[in-house]
Design a protein around this motif. Structure first.
Motif, PDB file in Angstrom:
ATOM      1  N   SER A  11      43.915  43.180  40.591  1.00 47.99           N
ATOM      2  CA  SER A  11      44.006  41.672  41.813  1.00 47.99           C
ATOM      3  C   SER A  11      45.487  42.436  42.418  1.00 47.99           C
ATOM      4  CB  SER A  11      44.057  39.788  40.964  1.00 47.99           C
ATOM      5  OG  SER A  11      42.942  40.272  40.364  1.00 47.99           O
ATOM      6  N   ARG A  52      41.435  43.952  44.004  1.00 51.06           N
ATOM      7  CA  ARG A  52      40.745  41.984  44.581  1.00 51.06           C
ATOM      8  C   ARG A  52      41.407  41.351  45.208  1.00 51.06           C
ATOM      9  NH1 ARG A  52      39.648  38.773  39.357  1.00 51.06           N
ATOM     10  NH2 ARG A  52      37.740  38.333  40.345  1.00 51.06           N
ATOM     11  N   ASN A  98      43.015  37.629  46.497  1.00 53.91           N
ATOM     12  CA  ASN A  98      43.024  36.371  46.666  1.00 53.91           C
ATOM     13  C   ASN A  98      43.318  35.252  47.740  1.00 53.91           C
ATOM     14  OD1 ASN A  98      44.995  33.570  45.682  1.00 53.91           O
ATOM     15  ND2 ASN A  98      42.931  34.086  45.241  1.00 53.91           N
ATOM     16  N   ASN A 102      37.659  31.419  39.408  1.00 53.34           N
ATOM     17  CA  ASN A 102      38.969  31.871  39.001  1.00 53.34           C
ATOM     18  C   ASN A 102      38.578  31.269  37.570  1.00 53.34           C
ATOM     19  OD1 ASN A 102      40.582  33.641  37.420  1.00 53.34           O
ATOM     20  ND2 ASN A 102      41.813  32.310  38.002  1.00 53.34           N
ATOM     21  N   GLU A 139      39.092  40.556  34.682  1.00 50.90           N
ATOM     22  CA  GLU A 139      41.357  40.525  34.599  1.00 50.90           C
ATOM     23  C   GLU A 139      41.467  40.421  32.504  1.00 50.90           C
ATOM     24  OE1 GLU A 139      42.323  36.983  36.378  1.00 50.90           O
ATOM     25  OE2 GLU A 139      43.774  36.099  34.732  1.00 50.90           O
ATOM     26  N   GLN A 158      47.645  41.284  36.682  1.00 50.42           N
ATOM     27  CA  GLN A 158      48.231  42.293  38.355  1.00 50.42           C
ATOM     28  C   GLN A 158      49.077  42.735  37.440  1.00 50.42           C
ATOM     29  OE1 GLN A 158      50.330  38.938  40.787  1.00 50.42           O
ATOM     30  NE2 GLN A 158      51.949  38.525  38.944  1.00 50.42           N
TER      31      GLN A 158
END
Length: 679
Positions: A61, A96, A98, A227, A336, A376
């Motif tokens: 992400s 990804r 956001n 999410n 994730e 991340q």
């Protein structure tokens, strides 16, 4: 958009030089030392007869780190980009993006560094948190085409490296929420998206996705509007002055019923926006909650989802989601995860690197995802140091740098650090590549894959123990092992990062290497191909017994001739099942047909009940089974027509207990030991 195929190469010492402050360099090659007499040994058998679908790759992400660093000085941004997406870095190929929700213009920012991702809306001048009825998806004036410049800098920088784009939302914009804040509701267990805003939210997500595609010349493949929605993570707390003081990131609770409403609205919204992106869902925090949500969806809602996304912050019931994806014929991502796996901020402690490596192995083995995605890999150094989020600090992220640097900073004043997770992650991302196929391994500390061209393999082994371990790679399940076959170890430990050793010549279809204590080793196998004739357990024309793991008793045709029960292993014809057909699909999604030894009856499901019925007529999905295994010798059997698993009803163990079907739940009563009794 045309997509460039990325070629990966093994690391070289020159390629690693000056990658990052704090990153260890590649050591010189070293030969395999002779093990001590008391060194424990382990044999690992990669089995290419059980191949997953083509692996799509490794990703991240963007969100906080991209928002925080997108306006950093060029030398800092470029160093980060190389560490993340460069061939000598993590070599990520999935991103990804956001879609920020965004708080009202009059709300002072209270989110964590990088957490305030700008929304794509454009509010009229003077708009406050109380003004919620102004936005119109069809009015261009209500959209801000220049929004989110920092995260979007990263989109432009990395788009040549990315083969799959996904957009996702952590929270709707403030004016669509119940609380009026993007950090969650005042009740963390109550739905945060206003029911009257469902269509607006779908239009917002679809509209932002299309605008992103058009502005940057990219193609977004999937869109996830959620999410971790069905959790109690997301809440906003107000201080005495009425201003928010609790909740430091965007998030929104949405129960499965509300999720379904969003999915039903998003499908037509994507079509209206003229984006070809498919829906992915629902990015739940763990497989257990994912399964609970999914099983609540109607068949119509499930049909709208093109890709299942699940996180593994909780690790139970991975195989449940694996089997749900096969039952629904859906692609599955581990979309994730991140974690600490240590005791305070450290860039040398091997425990974080070993913890991450074992998590990847477990996810690949039990979940069988098409992609594995970091939350991340870049974290805020200041937030992770002692006194940040915790007294001891933390090891979240593989790379850390301050999120407070300015345009005047340099790499010296805004240093980039890498911890051991950065290096152990590269043991996977450099050697299990997009297009490869993950295969079965009989060791819970190893993951393996065959190369895209089918002429090689790789295996990654994690040794978390305090001592060295002699590892033998048994290649006997490959059809061809050439006379020049070699196995090259690449080792990450406290003594070296991605240290490439001399190739070991394969002898007797095996090669042995002693891995160091607390290490992750990638074994590059060259000169192997195909599947040995005796490697597959499931072979057409062979006969098997199926013994329940939980009951210890075999699947038995009852005296009545149609019902199925469990019975003691008397090895009679009533407990034998011949594999009469294999319907090729894509590796682990192949379908199998079982009949009685005489071929007169086949194992099928009618009205959710397993039966032995006359083996007449043509092909019928109700008589086809999809087989799954984690490599531990046990299997689940998914009925192709119903998506339900063969199980012993009520976890019974007594003689003659009924065999039934049920939704996947990872129960021991849904696992079977399959034994070849041919001849």
């Amino acid at each position: 958009m045309a997509r460039r195929t990325r070629s990966r190469r093994l690391l070289t010492a020159a390629g690693l030089t000056a990658l990052a402050t704090g990153a260890a360099l590649l050591s010189a090659p070293a030969s395999n030392a002779q093990p001590e007499a008391d060194t424990p040994s382990l044999t690992v058998r990669p089995d290419p007869s059980y191949q997953q679908e083509q692996f799509e790759g490794w990703g991240t992400s963007l969100v906080w780190f991209a928002n925080a660093t997108g306006d950093y000085p060029p030398e800092i941004r470029e160093r980060l980009a190389q560490l993340l997406f460069g061939d000598d870095g993590l070599a990520l190929n999935i991103a990804r993006y956001n879609i920020g929700g965004g708080n009202a213009p009059d709300v002072k920012d209270y989110l964590r560094a990088g957490g305030a991702v700008e929304g794509w809306w454009k509010a009229p001048e003077g708009t406050t948190r109380e003004d919620t009825g102004w936005w119109d998806a069809d009015d261009p004036a209500d959209w801000n085409p220049e929004a989110d410049a920092t995260q979007r800098w990263w989109v432009d920088r990395i788009k040549k490296d990315i083969t799959h784009w996904e957009t996702f939302s952590n929270s709707p914009p403030w004016f669509m929420t119940v609380s009026g804040y993007v950090s969650g509701g005042f009740d963390a267990n109550a739905d945060q998206l206003k029911t009257e805003s469902v269509d607006d939210f779908a239009a917002y997500v679809a509209g932002a996705t299309k605008r992103l595609e058009k502005a940057h010349g990219i193609t977004v493949d999937t869109v996830d509007p959620f999410n971790e929605p069905n959790t109690d993570y997301w809440s906003t707390r107000l201080g005495p002055d009425g201003e928010p003081v609790g909740g430091r990131q965007e998030g929104a609770h949405m129960g499965p019923e509300l999720q379904e409403k969003v999915l039903r609205a998003l499908a037509p919204a994507l079509r209206k926006a003229r984006t070809g992106a498919k829906i992915s869902a629902m990015d739940e925090t763990n497989p257990s909650i994912f399964a609970r949500n999914w099983n609540t969806y109607s068949p119509e809602a499930r049909a709208l989802v093109g890709q299942m996304n699940v996180h593994t912050y909780g690790t139970g019931q991975r195989t449940t989601v694996r089997d749900l994806s096969k039952a629904g014929d859906k692609r599955l991502w581990m979309s994730e995860v991140e974690g600490d796996w240590g005791d305070g901020q450290s860039f040398t402690d091997m425990r974080p690197g070993l913890g991450l490596a074992q998590r990847i192995v477990d996810d690949l083995r039990e979940l069988e995802p098409r992609a594995w995605v970091f939350w991340q890999p870049v974290e805020d150094y200041d937030n992770m140091r002692p006194g940040g989020e915790s007294a001891k600090g933390g090891n979240w992220g593989e790379i850390q740098l301050p999120f407070s640097c300015t345009s005047e900073d340099t790499l010296e004043t805004c240093p980039i650090h890498t911890n051991t997770k950065f290096d152990t992650a590269r043991n996977f991302t450099h050697f299990i590549k997009p297009g490869d196929r993950l295969i079965k391994v009989d060791d819970t500390s190893s993951a393996a894959a065959v190369t895209k061209n089918g002429r090689g393999a790789s295996l990654v082994h994690v040794n978390s123990t305090a001592g060295a371990r002699e590892v033998t790679i048994d290649l006997s399940k490959f059809r061809t092992v050439s006379r020049n076959a070699t196995v090259t170890p690449v080792v990450t430990s406290a003594d070296g990062k991605l240290e490439r050793h001399h190739p070991i010549k394969v002898a007797g279809r095996a090669a042995t290497f002693t891995v160091p204590a607390q290490s992750v080793t990638s074994f590059v196998v060259e000169g192997v191909s195909g599947v040995a004739a005796d490697a597959p357990l499931l072979r057409k024309g062979h006969t098997y017994t199926l013994t329940g793991v939980q009951s210890g008793k075999a699947l038995t045709l009852a005296d009545g001739g149609t019902n199925l029960v469990i019975g003691t292993g008397n090895d009679s014809a009533s407990q034998r099942w011949r594999l009469s057909a294999v319907r090729p699909d894509d590796g682990v999604r192949d379908r199998y047909v079982f009949t009685t030894p005489d071929g007169a009856q086949r194992l099928a499901v009618r009205n959710d009940v397993p039966v032995a019925e006359p083996a007449t007529g043509g092909r019928d999905e109700a008589a086809e089974w999809i087989m799954s295994s984690t490599g531990d010798g046990t299997w689940t059997l998914i009925n192709a027509a119903t998506g339900r698993l063969l199980e012993v009803g009520g976890q019974a163990t007594h003689e003659g207990a009924a065999v039934t079907t049920w939704e996947p739940n990872s129960g021991a009563n849904q696992r079977w030991t399959v034994t070849d009794v041919t001849g």
